[in-house]
Design a protein around this motif. Structure first.
Motif, PDB file in Angstrom:
ATOM      1  N   GLY A  56      11.737  28.055  56.775  1.00 37.02           N
ATOM      2  CA  GLY A  56      11.181  27.340  55.634  1.00 37.02           C
ATOM      3  C   GLY A  56      11.673  27.906  54.319  1.00 37.02           C
ATOM      4  O   GLY A  56      12.207  29.008  54.249  1.00 37.02           O
ATOM      5  N   TRP A  75       7.674  30.061  49.449  1.00 35.97           N
ATOM      6  CA  TRP A  75       6.257  29.728  49.575  1.00 35.97           C
ATOM      7  C   TRP A  75       5.813  28.761  48.485  1.00 35.97           C
ATOM      8  O   TRP A  75       4.971  27.889  48.726  1.00 35.97           O
ATOM      9  CB  TRP A  75       5.392  30.993  49.533  1.00 35.97           C
ATOM     10  CG  TRP A  75       5.373  31.742  50.828  1.00 35.97           C
ATOM     11  CD1 TRP A  75       5.966  32.941  51.080  1.00 35.97           C
ATOM     12  CD2 TRP A  75       4.750  31.342  52.052  1.00 35.97           C
ATOM     13  NE1 TRP A  75       5.746  33.311  52.390  1.00 35.97           N
ATOM     14  CE2 TRP A  75       4.989  32.350  53.006  1.00 35.97           C
ATOM     15  CE3 TRP A  75       3.997  30.232  52.435  1.00 35.97           C
ATOM     16  CZ2 TRP A  75       4.519  32.275  54.310  1.00 35.97           C
ATOM     17  CZ3 TRP A  75       3.527  30.165  53.741  1.00 35.97           C
ATOM     18  CH2 TRP A  75       3.790  31.175  54.661  1.00 35.97           C
ATOM     19  N   LYS A 111       8.033  28.129  57.463  1.00 37.09           N
ATOM     20  CA  LYS A 111       8.179  29.350  56.663  1.00 37.09           C
ATOM     21  C   LYS A 111       7.897  30.589  57.504  1.00 37.09           C
ATOM     22  O   LYS A 111       8.645  31.573  57.454  1.00 37.09           O
ATOM     23  CB  LYS A 111       7.243  29.300  55.440  1.00 37.09           C
ATOM     24  CG  LYS A 111       7.323  30.530  54.559  1.00 37.09           C
ATOM     25  CD  LYS A 111       8.711  30.700  53.980  1.00 37.09           C
ATOM     26  CE  LYS A 111       8.775  31.914  53.072  1.00 37.09           C
ATOM     27  NZ  LYS A 111      10.154  32.254  52.719  1.00 37.09           N
TER      28      LYS A 111
END
Length: 185
Positions: free
Chosen positions: A73, A76, A68
């Motif tokens: 990615g 969250w 991330k």
């Protein structure tokens, strides 16, 4: 754990995390989740087979966070699910691997590989595709479809390919004396 053993464990774990971050950084521009996922899964498996559950767990949890932070990615809110999938992969490799410890029988190794990959796939599929995307995130249909597609069959494929890649690597490490006898396949 003796001081020398602690330092050795920390050093190996840090090296595996660095390798993981490098693999993510190098493969990110390719935009190919199969290549990145395969390398990440291979590193996770090598970590747990060469250094134990603690190192495997550290790499498993840090992997989606670093992905991330490096821009490859997902959201969250999906990081805990991915970390759980990774933890499942390394735990099953370690636990199921004990069942056929020292085995030279490829069928037993293949069974562990398939079982661990299926377990990770199941955790990610149920956690992300069936729970997070429809219930928690409430994403618009196009985005939900993309995320669901990413965390379905490709996860099984990359976990299988990662295991196929990791097995010969751990054999080489074992022959080089970097893995103690009986600590992996």
């Amino acid at each position: 754990m003796k001081q020398k053993s602690k330092i050795f464990w920390i050093t190996r774990t840090a090296a595996l995390i660095a390798l993981l971050v490098a693999a993510q950084a190098v493969t990110a521009p390719l935009g190919n989740t199969i290549i990145t996922g395969t390398l990440v899964n291979a590193i996770l498996i090598v970590a747990v087979l060469s250094c134990g559950l603690g190192a495997g767990a550290c790499v498993a949890v840090i992997s989606p966070i670093m992905a991330k932070l490096s821009g490859i990615g997902p959201l969250w809110s999906l990081i805990p699910f991915i970390a759980l999938g990774n933890l499942t992969l390394v735990s099953v490799w370690l636990l199921a691997g004990k069942w056929c410890r020292g085995s030279k029988k490829y069928m037993e190794q293949a069974a562990v590989l398939v079982f661990a990959a299926a377990a990770k796939f199941l955790v990610l599929y149920l956690g992300i595709v069936k729970l997070a995307v429809p219930v928690i995130l409430g994403l618009p249909e196009p985005q939900a479809t993309v995320i669901s597609g990413t965390f379905s069959l490709p996860q099984l494929v990359t976990a299988l390919l990662g295991g196929i890649l990791a097995l010969p690597v751990t054999q080489v490490l074992k022959k080089a004396g970097k893995i103690k006898e009986g600590s992996e396949f």
